[in-house]
Design a protein around this motif. Structure first.
Motif, PDB file in Angstrom:
ATOM      1  N   TRP A  84     -11.133  39.290   2.360  1.00 32.78           N
ATOM      2  CA  TRP A  84     -11.030  40.053   3.813  1.00 32.78           C
ATOM      3  C   TRP A  84     -12.370  41.002   3.741  1.00 32.78           C
ATOM      4  O   TRP A  84     -12.836  41.342   4.818  1.00 32.78           O
ATOM      5  CB  TRP A  84      -9.868  40.964   3.606  1.00 32.78           C
ATOM      6  CG  TRP A  84      -8.718  40.069   4.001  1.00 32.78           C
ATOM      7  CD1 TRP A  84      -7.939  39.532   3.022  1.00 32.78           C
ATOM      8  CD2 TRP A  84      -7.994  39.954   5.296  1.00 32.78           C
ATOM      9  NE1 TRP A  84      -6.685  38.901   3.897  1.00 32.78           N
ATOM     10  CE2 TRP A  84      -6.723  39.108   5.268  1.00 32.78           C
ATOM     11  CE3 TRP A  84      -8.342  40.443   6.565  1.00 32.78           C
ATOM     12  CZ2 TRP A  84      -6.260  38.787   6.372  1.00 32.78           C
ATOM     13  CZ3 TRP A  84      -7.579  40.152   7.903  1.00 32.78           C
ATOM     14  CH2 TRP A  84      -6.515  39.366   7.434  1.00 32.78           C
TER      15      TRP A  84
ATOM     16  N   LEU B  10      -9.292  34.357  14.087  1.00 27.82           N
ATOM     17  CA  LEU B  10      -8.115  35.196  14.530  1.00 27.82           C
ATOM     18  C   LEU B  10      -8.103  36.171  15.669  1.00 27.82           C
ATOM     19  O   LEU B  10      -9.075  36.947  15.503  1.00 27.82           O
ATOM     20  CB  LEU B  10      -7.466  35.871  13.279  1.00 27.82           C
ATOM     21  CG  LEU B  10      -7.089  35.144  11.971  1.00 27.82           C
ATOM     22  CD1 LEU B  10      -6.584  36.243  10.709  1.00 27.82           C
ATOM     23  CD2 LEU B  10      -6.061  34.196  12.427  1.00 27.82           C
ATOM     24  N   SER B  11      -7.269  36.132  16.770  1.00 28.71           N
ATOM     25  CA  SER B  11      -7.351  36.923  17.687  1.00 28.71           C
ATOM     26  C   SER B  11      -6.665  38.735  17.093  1.00 28.71           C
ATOM     27  O   SER B  11      -6.058  38.271  16.103  1.00 28.71           O
ATOM     28  CB  SER B  11      -6.468  36.461  18.837  1.00 28.71           C
ATOM     29  OG  SER B  11      -5.139  36.420  18.494  1.00 28.71           O
TER      30      SER B  11
ATOM     31  N   LEU C  37      -1.677  37.808  10.853  1.00 32.17           N
ATOM     32  CA  LEU C  37      -2.734  38.012   9.902  1.00 32.17           C
ATOM     33  C   LEU C  37      -3.915  39.088   9.829  1.00 32.17           C
ATOM     34  O   LEU C  37      -4.349  39.504   8.890  1.00 32.17           O
ATOM     35  CB  LEU C  37      -3.510  36.543   9.417  1.00 32.17           C
ATOM     36  CG  LEU C  37      -2.597  35.730   8.537  1.00 32.17           C
ATOM     37  CD1 LEU C  37      -3.308  34.409   8.715  1.00 32.17           C
ATOM     38  CD2 LEU C  37      -2.349  36.054   7.345  1.00 32.17           C
ATOM     39  N   ARG C  38      -4.112  39.442  10.936  1.00 31.21           N
ATOM     40  CA  ARG C  38      -5.337  40.599  11.029  1.00 31.21           C
ATOM     41  C   ARG C  38      -4.848  42.020  10.651  1.00 31.21           C
ATOM     42  O   ARG C  38      -5.273  42.949  10.138  1.00 31.21           O
ATOM     43  CB  ARG C  38      -5.666  40.764  12.431  1.00 31.21           C
ATOM     44  CG  ARG C  38      -6.244  39.274  13.130  1.00 31.21           C
ATOM     45  CD  ARG C  38      -7.527  39.187  12.729  1.00 31.21           C
ATOM     46  NE  ARG C  38      -8.333  40.356  13.191  1.00 31.21           N
ATOM     47  CZ  ARG C  38      -9.963  40.418  12.746  1.00 31.21           C
ATOM     48  NH1 ARG C  38     -10.128  39.393  12.039  1.00 31.21           N
ATOM     49  NH2 ARG C  38     -10.476  41.472  13.008  1.00 31.21           N
TER      50      ARG C  38
ATOM     51  N   ASN D 206      -3.092  38.493  16.135  1.00 35.97           N
ATOM     52  CA  ASN D 206      -2.393  37.660  15.184  1.00 35.97           C
ATOM     53  C   ASN D 206      -1.919  38.503  13.985  1.00 35.97           C
ATOM     54  O   ASN D 206      -2.956  39.686  13.483  1.00 35.97           O
ATOM     55  CB  ASN D 206      -3.567  36.794  14.639  1.00 35.97           C
ATOM     56  CG  ASN D 206      -2.851  35.686  13.711  1.00 35.97           C
ATOM     57  OD1 ASN D 206      -2.314  35.999  12.526  1.00 35.97           O
ATOM     58  ND2 ASN D 206      -3.155  34.473  14.103  1.00 35.97           N
TER      59      ASN D 206
ATOM     60  N   LEU E  42     -11.557  31.900  10.258  1.00 32.83           N
ATOM     61  CA  LEU E  42     -10.047  31.376  10.962  1.00 32.83           C
ATOM     62  C   LEU E  42     -10.186  31.766  12.438  1.00 32.83           C
ATOM     63  O   LEU E  42      -9.460  31.406  13.078  1.00 32.83           O
ATOM     64  CB  LEU E  42      -8.743  32.223  10.419  1.00 32.83           C
ATOM     65  CG  LEU E  42      -8.764  31.735   8.856  1.00 32.83           C
ATOM     66  CD1 LEU E  42      -7.346  32.501   8.335  1.00 32.83           C
ATOM     67  CD2 LEU E  42      -8.602  30.226   8.758  1.00 32.83           C
TER      68      LEU E  42
END
Length: 68
Positions: free
Chosen positions: A40, A58-59, A64-65, A62, A56
């Motif tokens: 990260w 990611l928006s 995961l963010r 998301n 990835l």
């Protein structure tokens, strides 16, 4: 596999042997935080100084963010 070998070299240098751990258990306990930092926060030269997680795409919404 070159990517796996590179990861192992980095893990040994920056995690396993980066400092003197009091025990193998202490070293093992530090692995999740090191892996998080590696994926990260640590810029990677092969990714033009971006982090692996950035690949990835990611928006903002998301889950995961959201990480610590």
């Amino acid at each position: 596999n070159g990517k796996a070998e590179r990861f192992i070299q980095t893990a040994l240098r920056e995690w396993a042997y980066a400092c003197a751990y009091p025990s193998s258990e202490h070293r093992k306990a530090h692995l999740p935080s090191w892996t998080h930092m590696y994926n990260w926060h640590r810029p990677h030269g092969s990714l033009k100084s971006k982090t692996p997680i950035s690949r990835l795409g990611l928006s903002r919404d998301n889950l995961l963010r959201i990480h610590s």
